[in-house]
Design a protein around this motif. Structure first.
Motif, PDB file in Angstrom:
ATOM      1  N   THR A 199       0.786  -1.233   0.000  1.00 36.38           N
ATOM      2  CA  THR A 199       0.000   0.000   0.000  1.00 36.38           C
ATOM      3  C   THR A 199       0.821   1.287   0.000  1.00 36.38           C
ATOM      4  O   THR A 199       0.249   2.372  -0.024  1.00 36.38           O
ATOM      5  N   GLY A 258      -0.127  -0.233  -4.854  1.00 29.73           N
ATOM      6  CA  GLY A 258      -0.590  -0.987  -6.020  1.00 29.73           C
ATOM      7  C   GLY A 258       0.157  -2.285  -6.265  1.00 29.73           C
ATOM      8  O   GLY A 258      -0.271  -3.092  -7.082  1.00 29.73           O
ATOM      9  N   TYR A 270       6.364  -4.622  -7.261  1.00 27.16           N
ATOM     10  CA  TYR A 270       5.868  -3.286  -6.931  1.00 27.16           C
ATOM     11  C   TYR A 270       6.755  -2.234  -7.574  1.00 27.16           C
ATOM     12  O   TYR A 270       7.802  -2.555  -8.156  1.00 27.16           O
TER      13      TYR A 270
END
Length: 187
Positions: A74, A90, A109
């Motif tokens: 997050t 994401g 990520y």
């Protein structure tokens, strides 16, 4: 058909194969102590430590390979001697708890440096918690692939091997969950 033609080709192929075997044998056996010694004591350099915020785990359930779960990434921050910035929301950490109890982690990520450069992280880890009476302690290490834009000041990240550590800190009351990922360049 000319038998001597095929005999000459067979002789040439045999000679070439013997030469390849001899060269490979010399390369593998001639310097084996020297080749092994360069890997005995790897040296690393800290690139950064990242405080990666994580969301609520999604338990996918049992699969043919073990228990599958996904943890959303997050956000967060990262900082090192030559680089700092934020972990973008994401991403996800896909985990597999194997039948033997070990957990495989596969996190993907994005990170964004303070100067606006975005790059991708692929972090593949293995986590092992020892069974009762098993020697050794908790083990978690990873191999990290970094994909930075080639025309950026961070292109150097595309040209090295990186190893990682994972710490799960004791959270304070009302503190959002996070993990600490250390990223080390193999020199």
């Amino acid at each position: 058909m000319n038998f001597n033609y095929f005999k000459n080709i067979a002789g040439t192929v045999t000679l070439a194969l013997l030469l390849v075997i001899a060269v490979n044998g010399f390369a593998q056996n001639g310097n084996s102590d020297e080749n092994e010694s360069i890997y005995r004591d790897f040296k690393t350099e800290l690139m950064w430590k990242a405080n990666v915020k994580i969301g609520t785990m999604i338990n996918v359930g049992e699969s043919k390979r073990g228990t599958r779960r996904v943890i959303p990434i997050t956000g967060g921050t990262f900082s090192g001697p030559k680089i700092k910035g934020e972990v973008l929301p994401g991403g996800e950490d896909w985990q597999l708890v194997r039948p033997d109890g070990d957990t495989e982690l596969y996190a993907r990520y994005l990170m964004k440096t303070d100067d606006g450069t975005v790059f991708q992280i692929l972090n593949k880890a293995l986590m092992h918690a020892p069974a009762p009476r098993e020697e050794g302690g908790f083990y978690v290490k990873s191999v990290i692939d970094i994909e930075a834009p080639v025309e950026s000041p961070y292109d150097y990240l595309n040209h090295a091997i990186f190893l990682g550590t994972l710490e799960m800190p004791q959270l304070k009351p009302n503190e959002a969950p996070y993990v600490i990922i250390g990223v080390y360049k193999v020199l």
